[in-house]
Design an enzyme around this catalytic site. Structure first.
Site, short mmCIF file in Angstrom:
data_model
loop_
_atom_site.label_atom_id
_atom_site.label_comp_id
_atom_site.label_asym_id
_atom_site.label_seq_id
_atom_site.Cartn_x
_atom_site.Cartn_y
_atom_site.Cartn_z
N GLU A 23 -48.85 20.76 29.89
CA GLU A 23 -49.24 19.90 28.76
C GLU A 23 -50.21 20.63 27.84
O GLU A 23 -51.12 21.33 28.32
CB GLU A 23 -49.87 18.63 29.34
CG GLU A 23 -49.58 17.39 28.54
CD GLU A 23 -48.10 17.01 28.51
OE1 GLU A 23 -47.38 17.54 27.64
OE2 GLU A 23 -47.68 16.20 29.34
N HIS A 24 -50.01 20.46 26.56
CA HIS A 24 -50.80 21.16 25.52
C HIS A 24 -50.69 22.68 25.68
O HIS A 24 -51.65 23.41 25.45
CB HIS A 24 -52.27 20.70 25.53
CG HIS A 24 -52.44 19.35 24.90
ND1 HIS A 24 -52.63 19.19 23.54
CD2 HIS A 24 -52.40 18.11 25.42
CE1 HIS A 24 -52.72 17.89 23.27
NE2 HIS A 24 -52.57 17.21 24.39
N ASP A 26 -47.48 24.22 24.71
CA ASP A 26 -46.43 24.78 23.82
C ASP A 26 -47.02 25.53 22.63
O ASP A 26 -46.59 26.64 22.31
CB ASP A 26 -45.41 23.71 23.39
CG ASP A 26 -45.97 22.47 22.72
OD1 ASP A 26 -47.21 22.34 22.62
OD2 ASP A 26 -45.16 21.63 22.28
N SER A 56 -32.46 2.44 7.16
CA SER A 56 -33.05 1.19 7.65
C SER A 56 -33.39 1.34 9.12
O SER A 56 -32.56 1.79 9.91
CB SER A 56 -32.08 0.02 7.53
OG SER A 56 -31.50 0.02 6.27
N GLY A 111 -45.19 5.66 20.01
CA GLY A 111 -46.58 5.99 20.37
C GLY A 111 -46.81 6.00 21.88
O GLY A 111 -47.95 5.94 22.33
N SER A 115 -41.97 10.88 22.81
CA SER A 115 -41.32 11.55 21.68
C SER A 115 -40.24 10.75 20.97
O SER A 115 -39.17 11.27 20.67
CB SER A 115 -40.70 12.87 22.15
OG SER A 115 -41.70 13.80 22.18
N SER A 117 -40.62 10.18 18.07
CA SER A 117 -40.59 10.88 16.77
C SER A 117 -39.64 12.07 16.79
O SER A 117 -38.82 12.22 15.88
CB SER A 117 -42.00 11.33 16.39
OG SER A 117 -42.57 12.07 17.43
N ASP A 161 -41.18 19.18 22.23
CA ASP A 161 -40.46 17.90 22.11
C ASP A 161 -39.10 18.09 21.45
O ASP A 161 -38.08 17.59 21.94
CB ASP A 161 -41.29 16.91 21.27
CG ASP A 161 -42.65 16.63 21.88
OD1 ASP A 161 -42.86 17.04 23.04
OD2 ASP A 161 -43.50 16.01 21.21
C1 GLA Z 1 -47.11 16.25 21.73
C2 GLA Z 1 -46.62 17.39 20.85
C3 GLA Z 1 -46.03 18.53 21.70
C4 GLA Z 1 -47.00 18.95 22.81
C5 GLA Z 1 -47.51 17.73 23.56
C6 GLA Z 1 -48.59 18.08 24.54
O1 GLA Z 1 -46.03 15.63 22.38
O2 GLA Z 1 -45.63 16.94 19.96
O3 GLA Z 1 -45.72 19.63 20.87
O4 GLA Z 1 -48.03 19.74 22.32
O5 GLA Z 1 -48.03 16.73 22.69
O6 GLA Z 1 -48.10 18.88 25.55
#
Ligand code: GLA
Length: 376
Positions: A23-24, A26, A56, A111, A115, A117, A161
């Protein structure tokens, strides 16, 4: 359905993603271990006979723009995912897009750190690529989606993501090197444990600004390291001992951020090896270490996430638990023994309600293929 109608319309199923560990990492050029999941965004896209695009969304309302006009950042955040992707496609393939209608519905909570998004961005990118025969490779669509997030949405995210959402495969985890984009597929076999997400239903508004701050702190750390060790191009590659040796040089919290990144990258490789050997419990133990690092050193957790991870500490049927994604809300990811899933989710819902007066949403997830285009 006539051939003509089929050519004018695509239906896209675009998944969310989980990340088992890494995590954190990439945006620091290291290893992550995500997978696409069976919760999806559906986009129904159809060509029109003019230059107007109408999008829409069940949750967000309707956005309309002329494909030939320059696209600008919107004050309505969900619209930026659409505008950013369309802008990227227009720049890569000038003059090739035309008017379309797009109808979006989603099973993915927004949120929640899974992902929604990237699912929206990559689904739209791949759908329009197919509908208008843009002939862009997946890797180009991934990059367009990531840049949309940077320039229109405002999150300076890494590639994890978009890569997982596009390249995911059923029953597989992706061990991805975020710098070279080299990747290996690993069997997602956690039996007898299931993957359970606990969605806190909170999304603290620090999420974007603090995410971008962490990125800046990591860049600062790397610059300091490079003065003495110019051979390192990415923070994730720097051994812990090197970071320790420069401790006095880092301002503020930069030291602890760098230490977290170095350890998490090492942990991810170790975790991938464990899962390949079927050592799920040992893998789970590393998830707890990740959470501790994210909470205490990287400081991207929050009380709701910490509470849910703590709750599992004394439950032998839960072998791993940690916050997942960018942080400041969203989900925890848990490895829970098959026959304990119901009891676990009830317990967590009850305790969470008691502690925070809020509803918890547990979700059992499975891995799935990445973005798929259906014609129907
Ligand atoms: C979000 C970001 C990713 C990644 C994660 C943490 O999902 O979009 O690129 O950095 O946080 O691992």
């Amino acid at each position: 359905m006539s051939q003509n109608l089929i050519e004018n319309r695509v239906v896209v199923k675009s998944p969310g993603r989980i990340n088992l560990i890494g995590e954190h990492i990439d945006y620091n050029g290291g290893y992550v271990l995500p997978a696409a999941i069976n919760l999806k965004v559906t986009l129904k896209i159809q060509k029109t006979d003019n230059t107007i695009c109408t999008v829409s969304s069940e949750q967000g309302g309707t956005l309309s723009f002329d494909i030939n006009q320059p696209l600008k950042i919107s004050a309505t955040q969900w619209e930026n995912y659409i505008l950013g992707v369309v802008d990227g496609l227009k720049k890569k393939r000038p003059g090739r897009l035309d008017g379309f209608d797009c109808d979006i519905s989603s099973e993915l909570p927004i949120g929640a750190g899974i992902s929604s998004s990237a699912a929206l961005e990559c689904g739209l990118a791949k759908g329009l690529n197919s509908l208008f025969d843009l002939e862009l490779e997946d890797i180009e669509l991934i990059e367009i989606s990531r840049i949309a997030e940077h320039n229109f949405v405002g999150t300076k995210c890494g590639v994890m993501d978009q890569f997982a959402v596009t390249m995911g495969q059923f029953n597989k985890l992706i061990l991805l090197n975020c710098e070279s984009l080299e990747h290996h597929l690993i069997d997602a076999d956690f039996s007898p444990y299931k993957i359970i997400l606990l969605n806190t239903n909170v999304s603290h508004n620090l999420a974007t600004s603090e995410y971008n701050n962490r990125r800046v702190e990591c860049e600062q750390a790397l610059k300091i390291i490079q003065k003495k060790h110019p051979q390192f191009s990415f923070l994730a590659d720097v051994p812990e001992t090197v970071i320790e040796s420069l401790k006095e040089k880092f301002p503020g919290k930069v030291f602890q951020r760098a230490l977290y990144v170095s350890r998490e990258n090492t942990r991810t490789l170790e975790a991938a090896a464990l899962i390949q050997k079927g050592k799920v419990k040992e893998f789970g133990a590393l998830m707890y270490q990740t959470h501790l690092g994210l909470s205490k050193k990287y400081e991207v957790s929050c009380s709701e996430l910490d509470f849910l991870v703590d709750l599992t500490q004394n439950l032998p049927q839960v072998v791993g638990s940690r916050m997942m994604g960018g942080g400041f809300g969203g989900c925890t990811i848990n490895l829970v023994k098959n026959d304990f899933v119901n009891a676990f989710t009830h317990l967590a819902e009850e305790q969470y309600q008691k502690e925070f007066g809020k509803v918890l949403s547990p979700v059992e997830v499975a891995t799935s293929n990445g973005v798929e285009i259906l014609y129907s």
